[in-house]
Scaffold this motif. Structure first.
Motif, short mmCIF file in Angstrom:
data_model
loop_
_atom_site.label_atom_id
_atom_site.label_comp_id
_atom_site.label_asym_id
_atom_site.label_seq_id
_atom_site.Cartn_x
_atom_site.Cartn_y
_atom_site.Cartn_z
N ARG A 96 0.82 -1.21 0.00
CA ARG A 96 0.00 0.00 0.00
C ARG A 96 0.85 1.26 0.00
NH1 ARG A 96 -4.39 -1.83 4.66
NH2 ARG A 96 -5.24 -3.65 3.53
N ILE A 97 2.14 1.08 -0.35
CA ILE A 97 3.04 2.23 -0.39
C ILE A 97 2.69 3.09 -1.60
CG2 ILE A 97 5.42 2.98 -0.65
CD1 ILE A 97 6.31 0.49 0.80
N ASN A 98 2.56 4.35 -1.38
CA ASN A 98 2.27 5.30 -2.46
C ASN A 98 3.57 5.96 -2.88
OD1 ASN A 98 0.84 6.92 -4.26
ND2 ASN A 98 0.60 8.55 -2.74
N SER A 99 4.04 5.60 -4.08
CA SER A 99 5.30 6.17 -4.60
C SER A 99 4.97 7.31 -5.55
CB SER A 99 6.11 5.09 -5.33
OG SER A 99 6.43 4.04 -4.46
N VAL A 100 5.57 8.45 -5.30
CA VAL A 100 5.28 9.64 -6.10
C VAL A 100 6.59 10.33 -6.48
CG1 VAL A 100 4.16 11.90 -6.15
CG2 VAL A 100 3.07 10.01 -4.96
N ILE A 101 6.71 10.69 -7.76
CA ILE A 101 7.84 11.52 -8.17
C ILE A 101 7.51 12.96 -7.80
CG2 ILE A 101 9.18 12.38 -10.14
CD1 ILE A 101 8.74 9.70 -11.50
N SER A 102 8.15 13.43 -6.75
CA SER A 102 7.79 14.74 -6.19
C SER A 102 8.44 15.90 -6.93
CB SER A 102 8.17 14.80 -4.71
OG SER A 102 9.56 14.53 -4.54
N LYS A 103 9.56 15.63 -7.62
CA LYS A 103 10.26 16.72 -8.29
C LYS A 103 11.12 16.16 -9.42
CE LYS A 103 13.22 20.74 -7.38
NZ LYS A 103 14.12 21.40 -6.40
N THR A 104 11.16 16.88 -10.52
CA THR A 104 12.01 16.51 -11.64
C THR A 104 12.84 17.73 -12.05
OG1 THR A 104 10.36 14.94 -12.46
CG2 THR A 104 12.09 15.60 -13.98
N ASP A 105 14.15 17.56 -12.10
CA ASP A 105 15.04 18.67 -12.44
C ASP A 105 15.79 18.39 -13.73
OD1 ASP A 105 14.57 20.32 -10.16
OD2 ASP A 105 15.82 18.97 -8.96
N ARG A 106 15.99 19.45 -14.50
CA ARG A 106 16.89 19.37 -15.65
C ARG A 106 18.32 19.57 -15.15
NH1 ARG A 106 14.50 20.63 -20.74
NH2 ARG A 106 12.25 20.99 -20.60
N THR A 107 19.20 18.67 -15.52
CA THR A 107 20.59 18.80 -15.08
C THR A 107 21.53 18.57 -16.26
OG1 THR A 107 20.71 16.46 -14.47
CG2 THR A 107 20.04 17.99 -12.75
N LEU A 108 22.74 19.06 -16.12
CA LEU A 108 23.79 18.82 -17.11
C LEU A 108 24.98 18.19 -16.41
CD1 LEU A 108 23.76 22.14 -19.22
CD2 LEU A 108 22.91 19.90 -19.91
N PHE A 109 25.45 17.06 -16.95
CA PHE A 109 26.59 16.34 -16.38
C PHE A 109 27.76 16.38 -17.35
CE2 PHE A 109 23.72 13.27 -13.76
CZ PHE A 109 23.39 14.32 -12.91
N PRO A 110 28.99 16.46 -16.83
CA PRO A 110 30.18 16.61 -17.71
C PRO A 110 30.67 15.28 -18.27
CG PRO A 110 30.85 16.64 -15.41
CD PRO A 110 29.35 16.52 -15.40
N VAL A 111 30.89 15.24 -19.57
CA VAL A 111 31.38 14.04 -20.25
C VAL A 111 32.43 14.44 -21.28
CG1 VAL A 111 30.81 12.05 -21.69
CG2 VAL A 111 29.18 12.85 -19.96
N TRP A 112 33.59 13.80 -21.23
CA TRP A 112 34.58 13.94 -22.30
C TRP A 112 34.20 12.93 -23.37
CZ3 TRP A 112 37.62 17.93 -22.80
CH2 TRP A 112 38.03 18.65 -21.67
N PHE A 113 34.10 13.39 -24.60
CA PHE A 113 33.49 12.59 -25.67
C PHE A 113 34.40 12.61 -26.89
CE2 PHE A 113 30.40 11.59 -28.96
CZ PHE A 113 29.50 10.76 -28.32
N MET A 114 34.60 11.43 -27.50
CA MET A 114 35.43 11.34 -28.70
C MET A 114 34.83 10.31 -29.64
SD MET A 114 39.49 10.42 -28.98
CE MET A 114 39.27 8.81 -28.20
N SER A 115 34.90 10.59 -30.94
CA SER A 115 34.40 9.64 -31.92
C SER A 115 35.50 9.30 -32.92
CB SER A 115 33.19 10.22 -32.67
OG SER A 115 33.54 11.41 -33.34
N TYR A 116 35.48 8.05 -33.39
CA TYR A 116 36.42 7.61 -34.41
C TYR A 116 35.61 7.00 -35.54
CZ TYR A 116 40.20 5.25 -36.83
OH TYR A 116 41.09 4.83 -37.79
N ARG A 117 35.72 7.57 -36.73
CA ARG A 117 34.89 7.14 -37.85
C ARG A 117 35.67 6.23 -38.79
NH1 ARG A 117 31.15 11.10 -41.61
NH2 ARG A 117 30.42 9.52 -43.08
N HIS A 118 35.00 5.14 -39.20
CA HIS A 118 35.56 4.23 -40.20
C HIS A 118 34.43 3.81 -41.13
CE1 HIS A 118 38.24 1.32 -42.00
NE2 HIS A 118 37.34 0.36 -41.82
N ASN A 119 34.50 4.29 -42.35
CA ASN A 119 33.45 4.04 -43.35
C ASN A 119 32.09 4.50 -42.81
OD1 ASN A 119 35.36 2.96 -45.13
ND2 ASN A 119 35.16 0.92 -44.24
#
Length: 456
Positions: free
Chosen positions: A263-286
């Motif tokens: 009988r537990i009532n689960s509720v999403i009480s708040k939703t935030d937009r966030t930005l997290f840091p990621v170092w990103f690299m791509s390698y293309r072949h064909n």
């Protein structure tokens, strides 16, 4: 571009100083000094930025800079970007970069060295210098839970020759809350990548200001927060039940995996937009692209590492020879047994190839990526199974199988059948390696992507 108040130069966020830094006059400023406010002194809920679109993959790169040129970080193409001015909704929070580019490259090289058969170009200095700092969008959820939960427990006791199983219905009131469940909010940042570089320490988040973006890419959220609601609530419920099972009064019972009544009532009480840091690299072949990502807060690495076919085959042949010589001295195997062992090896190679093909199809269709499968119809790529590895394995299995069940007394026939099976299995292995490299890369992105500064 954010201008330096002292000299008018371009300010960029300095990771080591955690301040806005001017490379011309060497002055530093607090990133929050440049927040724009309305007439009442409130921070404006959106900010102006330039959206740059890759002409080849339609990926969109968001930047506070006035111009950008070079390589698209998402499809790896040398391209010219088309720009437009746009107003974007402010995220609520941001985790600034704390891992520098040099630290990122060192962490990547440390991971690359562990991959023995990695093609040499993936360790090339020019290649790894292509890391770009990208702020990836995430949804952060807070969940509140209140209510009563019933669980079934069992207690086993032995009295003499009898074992008694007693069943109990245990109850408890839950009053819990969770802050900081996160899921990536970009359809182009595939879930298997984002999950591999987690976790981020949400406790170190800061109120958003555009100053943190200066000198970096930034992607905006294009996956609705509701996509992950069920996952968040299920995770919270499962975690709550695990905590209930740890309660001292309940620990002496063997509890069922699921509540008998909830009988537990689960509720999403708040939703935030966030930005997290990621170092990103791509390698293309064909028509494929491999990604390498490094958590910009912790330095954790997740990368697509293909295999150099020549390195792998050469190493395998040398090891096979060593193992063969070793077994020849210490283990005697009947010729008929050798035939069945060869057949089993061929069968394993066939099954591996078929499974690998299915995994490639699932990967390219992104069937496990909820952000990409949110109701949009996409063209499905066609897949065919190459006949050569399948026929090679079947032929080897058949020949060795026939020899095993035959009544021949000539050992050389068994050896010949086993040799034939090994050769045709090697053909299948080469295809398996090539398909592994397809599995370790991804189709060229044809998605809406947004990012930032190529000189970050």
């Amino acid at each position: 571009m954010i201008e330096c108040p002292g000299c008018g130069g371009n300010l960029k966020f300095d990771i080591q100083k955690q301040l806005m830094h001017c490379s011309y006059c060497d002055n530093c400023y607090d990133p929050y000094d440049f927040d724009k406010k309305d007439s009442d002194g409130k921070i404006i809920e959106d900010y102006e930025t330039t959206i740059y679109t890759c002409a080849e993959c339609a990926g969109e790169i968001e930047s506070t800079e006035e111009s950008i040129t070079g390589v698209c970080p998402f499809c790896g193409a040398n391209t010219i970007f088309y720009s437009r001015i746009s107003k974007e909704l402010r995220p609520n929070y941001i985790i600034p970069f704390s891992v520098t580019k040099e630290e990122c490259k060192a962490n990547y090289m440390s991971a690359a060295k562990k991959s023995l058969f990695l093609p040499k170009e993936y360790k090339d200095i020019e290649y790894i210098d292509g890391f770009r700092g990208i702020y990836m969008p995430y949804w952060s959820y807070n969940v509140d839970e209140k209510g009563e939960s019933y669980v079934m427990g069992e207690k086993t006791e032995r009295h003499g020759d009898y074992i008694y199983h007693r069943h109990f219905k245990l109850s408890g009131d839950a009053n819990t809350f969770y802050h900081g469940f996160t899921h990536d909010a970009s359809s182009s940042f595939q879930d298997d990548i984002s999950e591999r570089i987690e976790p981020f320490d949400i406790k170190k988040k800061k109120d958003f200001t555009a100053g943190f973006l200066s000198g970096f890419y930034a992607d905006t959220a294009d996956v609705d927060s509701s996509v992950y609601h069920a996952d968040v609530l299920n995770f919270a419920r499962e975690n709550t039940y695990k905590e209930i099972a740890k309660i001292k009064e309940f620990s002496k019972y063997s509890l069922e995996k699921k509540p008998a009544e909830d009988r537990i009532n689960s509720v999403i009480s708040k939703t935030d937009r966030t930005l997290f840091p990621v170092w990103f690299m791509s390698y293309r072949h064909n028509d494929r692209v491999a990604y390498a990502t490094v958590n910009g807060q912790t330095g954790k690495v997740a990368a697509d590492f293909p295999i150099d076919v020549k390195k792998y085959v050469g190493f395998s042949l040398v090891m096979s020879l060593i193992i063969f010589v070793f077994l020849n001295f210490f283990l005697v195997m009947k010729p008929s047994t050798l035939s069945i062992v060869s057949a089993i090896v061929g069968l394993v190679a066939l099954i591996t190839y078929l499974i690998e093909k299915k995994n490639i199809k699932d990967r390219d269709l992104n069937i496990y990526d909820r952000g990409l499968n949110r109701g949009k119809k996409r063209k499905k790529p066609e897949y065919t199974y190459d006949k050569k590895p399948i026929l090679s394995c079947v032929a080897g299995i058949t020949v060795s199988g026939i020899m095993f069940f035959s009544d021949t007394i000539y050992d050389y026939m068994h050896y010949g059948a086993s040799l034939f099976t090994c050769i045709v299995t090697l053909i299948a292995v080469v295809y398996i390696i090539k398909d592994f490299n397809i599995l370790a890369t991804r189709r060229l992105p044809q998605f809406d992507k947004k990012g930032g500064d190529d000189n970050a």
